[in-house]
Structure formats: C-alpha cells, structure tokens
Design a protein around this motif. Structure first.
Motif, mmCIF file in Angstrom:
data_model
loop_
_atom_site.group_PDB
_atom_site.id
_atom_site.type_symbol
_atom_site.label_atom_id
_atom_site.label_comp_id
_atom_site.label_asym_id
_atom_site.label_seq_id
_atom_site.Cartn_x
_atom_site.Cartn_y
_atom_site.Cartn_z
ATOM 1 N N LEU A 156 0.843 -1.189 0.000
ATOM 2 C CA LEU A 156 0.000 0.000 0.000
ATOM 3 C C LEU A 156 0.878 1.239 0.000
ATOM 4 C CD1 LEU A 156 -1.838 -2.332 1.204
ATOM 5 C CD2 LEU A 156 -3.127 -0.512 2.307
ATOM 6 N N TYR A 157 0.658 2.127 -0.974
ATOM 7 C CA TYR A 157 1.413 3.363 -1.107
ATOM 8 C C TYR A 157 0.452 4.555 -1.087
ATOM 9 C CZ TYR A 157 5.394 0.568 -2.745
ATOM 10 O OH TYR A 157 6.422 -0.339 -2.858
ATOM 11 N N GLU A 158 1.020 5.717 -0.821
ATOM 12 C CA GLU A 158 0.232 6.943 -0.932
ATOM 13 C C GLU A 158 -0.082 7.200 -2.407
ATOM 14 O OE1 GLU A 158 0.638 11.737 0.067
ATOM 15 O OE2 GLU A 158 2.192 10.331 0.702
ATOM 16 N N PHE A 159 -1.339 7.558 -2.681
ATOM 17 C CA PHE A 159 -1.752 7.819 -4.061
ATOM 18 C C PHE A 159 -1.300 9.214 -4.485
ATOM 19 C CE2 PHE A 159 -4.841 9.500 -7.131
ATOM 20 C CZ PHE A 159 -4.708 8.554 -8.133
ATOM 21 N N MET A 160 -0.700 9.312 -5.686
ATOM 22 C CA MET A 160 -0.218 10.578 -6.223
ATOM 23 C C MET A 160 -1.131 11.024 -7.368
ATOM 24 S SD MET A 160 2.536 11.598 -4.640
ATOM 25 C CE MET A 160 2.744 10.847 -3.044
ATOM 26 N N ALA A 161 -1.938 12.053 -7.109
ATOM 27 C CA ALA A 161 -2.940 12.481 -8.089
ATOM 28 C C ALA A 161 -2.310 13.041 -9.358
ATOM 29 C CB ALA A 161 -3.865 13.527 -7.463
ATOM 30 N N ASN A 162 -1.074 13.556 -9.282
ATOM 31 C CA ASN A 162 -0.421 14.116 -10.475
ATOM 32 C C ASN A 162 0.240 13.055 -11.342
ATOM 33 O OD1 ASN A 162 -1.014 16.808 -10.651
ATOM 34 N ND2 ASN A 162 0.577 17.433 -9.224
ATOM 35 N N GLY A 163 0.102 11.801 -10.944
ATOM 36 C CA GLY A 163 0.605 10.733 -11.785
ATOM 37 C C GLY A 163 2.122 10.653 -11.835
ATOM 38 N N ASP A 164 2.640 10.119 -12.930
ATOM 39 C CA ASP A 164 4.072 9.884 -13.051
ATOM 40 C C ASP A 164 4.712 10.872 -14.024
ATOM 41 O OD1 ASP A 164 4.515 8.378 -15.866
ATOM 42 O OD2 ASP A 164 2.598 7.801 -14.996
ATOM 43 N N LEU A 165 6.034 10.890 -14.020
ATOM 44 C CA LEU A 165 6.796 11.841 -14.834
ATOM 45 C C LEU A 165 6.580 11.611 -16.322
ATOM 46 C CD1 LEU A 165 8.896 14.107 -14.965
ATOM 47 C CD2 LEU A 165 10.688 12.360 -14.805
ATOM 48 N N ASN A 166 6.451 10.363 -16.728
ATOM 49 C CA ASN A 166 6.268 10.067 -18.151
ATOM 50 C C ASN A 166 4.988 10.713 -18.679
ATOM 51 O OD1 ASN A 166 6.949 8.288 -20.613
ATOM 52 N ND2 ASN A 166 4.832 7.732 -20.150
#
Length: 664
Positions: free
Chosen positions: A467-477
C-alpha cells in the motif's frame, strides 16, 4: 594651523576606518579558524561556507554546523569543535566520515542536538569525565554507523531522542536507569543479545524499536510500560510471553513477528461466585422447612416435553444447514461488485480470483478477513484483505490504474479519506512469508522526501500486496509527454506506476515547460537515488513511469526493489546510467531511446547541447540556456560507456545544485 588640524582629523578618520575594516574582517575569526582546523583532513569540505558567511558574521559566534549530504569523507579533529563556546547543533549526516568521537564532545554545555547518522564512524561512546559533567544533549542520532558495544549513557540525563539503530553494539548500552526524560529510543538492527530488563525503567518512552536483534526477556514485564507507548516494534527477537488482542490491534501484528511472543485470543472467564457458608446454611434451613409441592410431577412432565420439542427443532435446523452447505460447496462463486458500504465484509469464502487487463491473480485463502493489513504509520487501523476487496470494488478493472512488470496496481480509499495505491507483487508469490515481512519492514524504514513511502502491506495466501500513498499528479512520463490539447499519450501505459488517463488534472500545466520546475524534479530524483545508494539499496529500474509527482511537482521515486535475476544485474553504476537517461528525457522532451541518447551525447560532445533542448523550455524563457545545456552535460556524464567514468549520485546532487542559484 588650520592645515595641521585638517591633517590630524584626516589621520584620525583613516584610523577609525581601519579599525572598522579590521573588526569586520575578523568577525568570528576565532570560530572560523576552529572550524577550518577541525575539517582540514576532510575531503569535500568548503571553508568558504563559514569563512565567507555573512549570516554567521551578523549573528555572532557559530551556533550551528549543518553539512548533511555533502559527500564529506575523512577524519574530523573534534577537539577544535569543542572550543566553539556557543555551538548548539551539529548535523553531519549522510556523509562518509570515519574515525571515532571523543567523549569530551558530549560534555559541551551549549550542545543540544547531534546528528551523525549514515557515516562510517565507530568506536565507543562515553564521557571522559562522568563524575563532574552532564550532557546537555536532548537529541542524539548515531544510526547507520559502526559504533561498538562500549556505550555508556549515564551522563546523557537530558536525552529525549536516541537513535542508535544499525550499529554493531551487540549488547545493551549501560545507564538506562538515568534517562528519565527519554521519549524516543531506536536500537533496531544492532545485533544485541541479552535481557531487555535494563530498559524497563524508561517510563517516559513513547517510541520503542528493538527489532532485528536477539534480545530476550519476559513480555511485558521486562520492557518499558506499554501504557505510554505510541509505537512498539519487538520483531525478530527471543522474548517470551503472551500478547493479547488489544495490544496487537494497538501496535500491529508486525510489531510481534518472530519476536518469540505468542498471541493470545482468549478472553478471561468471569469469576465464579462461591456462596458463603452463611448463605449455604440459610439455603439448607429453608429447604428443610419448605414442604414438597403437589404439582411437581406435572411440572417435570412439561419440562421433559419442551426439551423433546426443542431437540426436534434443532435437529431439523441442522439438516437444513448441512444441505445448504453441500450446495454452496458445489457451486463456484463469481466475484461481483459490492453493493454494501465500505467496511462490510464479504460473506463468501475463497479462494478469490481477480481478473486484470492481461490475466488473473488468485488469493488462495478461505476467509478474506483472516489476512490482516499491516499499516506502519497507523498501527491502530484494523483492516483486512476483506476491506481491500470492498475498497477496490473487488479489485475490478474500473479500479485498476496500471499493470507493470511487478503486477497490477489499484486505487482505493481507506477510512479517514486515505487515498492509496495497492500494488500486487506477482513476482513475489514464491517468497516466504517471514522473508516478505522482513523485506517490507526494511522498505518502510527507507524514509526520504523524494522516495514514495510504503504505508503498509497485506499477505493473502501467496499474494503480497503493498500500500502506497496515491499521487494524483501521476508519473513523470505522463506529465512530460502530455499533448498540448490536454490529451494523454496513450502509446505507452506499460509502466509500473499508476496513471489517470482521462483526468483533467493532466491538462498541460503552464509551468511544466519551465526550467525551474524541471530542475527541481531532476534534483529531487537525484537526492532520492543518493539516499538509496547510501542505505545500500539499488533501485534497478529507474524510468519516468517510476517517478511520481506530488501536488507541487516534487518527485517521489517508486518501485525501488527487485527479485531474482534483476538483483544480480543491478548496481549503483546502472542506476546512475538510468538517471542520466531520465535527465536527458526531462530536458529534451524526447523518449529516452537508444537513438535519442546517441544524438544527445554526440551534440553535447560537440558543444551543441542547446540544440537538443525541449523547445518548450526555450519558448517559456524562464531559465538560462547555458544552465540547461550544463544540466544536459550532467546527463552525458551519467551515461558514459565506462562505468568508472560515471559520477556517484551524491556527486550528481552537487553538480545539479551548482547549476541553479535557487536550488535548496
């Protein structure tokens, strides 16, 4: 006469100016000289940090020495630092300093905080004059070093925070009975053997971690009072005793894994009241005086009849129950979306099969509530695999964010509006449960602002879920290659992280083409990798899809662990190469293919690096073309064919910081 007075006044003015100049130039000269002498055998130290520091000059004597993560190595002459009369804080963490620390340093009356974590320091820790001096230290962090078991704490009477984790202590430090103010104690991974009894008097503790040792003792009597603790980890030790359900719920199951402490789920029986002798006498006397009832045979008959009827009803109900159970076992349960609110446990029994975009994965357990979710930062959260099923709509495709090399990733919302991403580690099916728990605990201890923190895990049969914290801005790609219209680049969704393919937050951000934002992202990735390398961890698969972005576009490096052949192929030099490819992609806006890499390296070698920069960077005009070209050169150095020519990630951090004046 007038000329004589004029010459006299002019001479006096020149003297005053000379005195002022001398005073200004000699500001803090004594403290500066002491610092220079202390660090004269340390490579990587820049004397100008102190000698030309106007801040220190305005504030008087030097009160802080803060040089974390500066790639310092060598021996410090501590005796010179002890003469800094007003030194309050020392932070030399995350370097490569060697040698030992003399006992007289701890007795400095002004010194209150010392952080020497993640170095190569060793020897013992004690006072030279315990009988006459007490330490003023309130916080001492010596974790991840090479200190030995000769550790005496009797003089550290004011300590509130003590971190000695990941050293070679082998036995408990002496003098715990004197630390009446200690609130935070970490002795994990110190190879400590022997009884934990000396710690039992630490009544002010709120945080205790003694995991990964070989300590013994009786739980809980030989440990500090549990009533005040907010965090406890006794895993991987040799304690004895029983832990009740309330303690497991409070501290989490991971706190007692391989600790030697057994779980007790029995509830205490209510004490049976024994009638007193006077009561017995009164009952007996009353029984003698009470005449026999004439209706007793009738009452007895009614009781027998009622008993027969109830037995018949129970038998009939048991037959119906067995019939329904046989029918249920003969049918295969098909997973459907839950219609109940979060928290309602599925009533069906396993094994559980979940479809993904490319196949299925199976949690081979009978009851979903039997697999607990361990939350590292919130051990009081009482969650199970059953809750994860409901929170992800039975791990439905509509909840699936991505499917990478490790397995599918899902989005879920846990109690307290906690948005998480749940990753299924399909390659870890054959990993033993104890080994997996140990690995996850180690990962949870890797904490850095530019690493994606592991919040918790769940083991359901052979399936391991993180389980990880969700990142709303997504990934760098996704962020870097968005189209100008706000449409997403759908050519490559094979990453190992999660993406919002149609979210409006992915519309091209007006500041994303700016040099300052991209420099901050590059520097953050470098810092995260440098921290991993110092902790002895190799990422092994750094790509833009494994770099997530926070709301303010601060990068978080994710997926920094591997199995099997990936581990053998991984090394720090390969991480440096991968970072160089990511950096080139960040600056050129082109996918990091072999063709792109070859063209960029050729252009940089011919001093035409500016021609390869992303045109959006140049159009915005928010940065220096020279700085961006120099940053591209850092990518060139990282991708050198010869591994010994590549810089370390710590050196890369320094190079990137020097490129931008605003870099922290």
């Amino acid at each position: 006469m007038v000329g004589f007075h004029f010459k006299y006044l002019l001479l006096l003015l020149l003297c005053l100016l000379s005195l002022l100049s001398l005073a200004k130039s000699s500001c803090n000269s004594t403290d500066h000289e002491l610092v220079s002498k202390a660090f004269r055998s340390v490579s990587g130290f820049n004397p100008s940090i102190f000698l030309l520091s106007e801040q220190n000059c305005r504030n008087g004597p030097i009160k802080q020495i803060k040089l974390p993560s500066r790639n310092l190595s060598g021996l410090i002459s501590w005796a010179f630092l002890r003469n800094l009369s007003q030194l309050q804080k020392i932070d030399l963490s995350d370097n490569s300093l060697q040698g030992s620390v003399p006992g007289r340093l701890w007795s400095m009356p002004s010194l209150v905080e010392v952080n020497l974590a993640m170095n190569r320091l060793g020897g013992n820790v004690e006072f030279d004059e315990l009988s006459s001096t007490r330490s003023s230290l309130t916080s001492l962090n010596l974790s991840n070093n090479r200190f030995t078991n000769s550790f005496r704490l009797s003089g550290f009477l004011n300590l509130r925070v003590l971190d000695l984790s990941r050293n070679n202590l082998r036995s408990l430090p002496s003098g715990f009975e004197k630390l009446g103010k200690l609130q935070h104690l970490d002795l994990s991974g110190c190879k400590i053997r022997g009884s934990a009894k000396p710690m039992s008097n630490l009544r002010s503790l709120k945080y205790l971690d003694v995991s990964d040792n070989a300590m013994n003792g009786s739980f809980p009597s030989d440990l500090p009072p549990l009533v005040n603790l907010d965090f406890l980890n006794l895993s991987s030790n040799n304690f004895t005793g029983l832990v009740t359900t309330d303690k497991i719920n409070r501290f989490g199951e991971s706190a007692f894994v391989k600790s030697g402490i057994s779980s007790s789920y029995e509830t205490p029986k209510s004490p049976t009241k024994t009638p007193s002798s006077s009561t017995v006498r009164r009952s007996n006397s009353a029984g003698k005086k009470k005449p026999k009832s004439k209706n007793r045979p009738l009452i007895l008959g009614l009781v027998i009849s009622a008993t027969v009827i109830l037995a018949a009803i129970a038998f009939w109900g048991a037959c119906i129950y067995r019939r329904k159970k046989r029918l249920a076992n003969g049918r295969k349960w098909v997973i459907s979306k839950p219609t109940s609110p979060f928290g309602l446990k599925p009533e069906k029994s396993g094994p559980f099969s979940f479809e993904t975009e490319s196949g299925t994965w199976v949690a081979d357990i009978k009851e979903p509530s039997s697999a607990r979710v361990v939350m590292f930062e919130k051990p009081l959260m009482n969650l199970t695999f059953s809750d994860l099923i409901v929170a992800t709509s039975h791990f439905g495709k509509e909840s699936q964010l991505a499917e990478g090399r490790s397995g599918p990733v899902y989005r879920a919302v846990l109690p307290g509006d906690m948005h998480v991403a749940i990753k299924v580690l399909e390659k870890a099916k054959d990993l033993a449960e104890e080994e997996a728990v140990s690995m996850f605990q180690e990962l949870s201890r890797l904490k850095h602002p530019n690493l994606l923190p592991l919040l918790g895990f769940c083991i359901a049969g052979k399936e391991k879920l993180l389980l990880y914290e969700f990142m709303a801005n997504g990934d760098l790609n996704s962020w870097l290659h968005e189209l100008p219209t706000g449409e997403t680049n759908v050519e490559d969704w094979s990453g190992d992280t999660w993406e919002h393919q149609n979210d409006v937050s992915y519309v091209a951000h007006p500041g994303k083409a700016g040099w300052a934002t991209r420099h901050r992202i590059a520097l953050g990735i470098a810092r995260g990798l440098a921290y991993l390398h110092h902790a002895g961890v190799v990422h092994g698969h750094l790509v833009p899809t494994n770099v997530l972005l926070t709301d303010d576009f601060e990068p978080r490096v994710a997926d920094f662990f591997s199995w099997g052949d990936d581990v053998i192929r991984c090394c720090t030099e390969s991480d440096v190469f991968a970072f160089g490819v990511v950096l080139i992609e960040l600056l050129t806006g082109e996918a990091g293919s072999e063709e792109t890499l070859a063209r960029v390296r050729a252009s940089v070698k011919e001093r035409r690096g500016v021609e390869m920069l992303d045109q959006r960077l140049l159009r915005v005009g928010s940065g220096s073309a020279r700085e961006m070209a120099e940053c591209l050169r850092v990518g060139y150095l990282c991708t050198a064919e010869s591994t010994h020519k590549r810089p370390t990630m710590q050196q890369v951090v320094g190079l990137l910081k020097d490129l931008h004046p605003a870099a922290p």
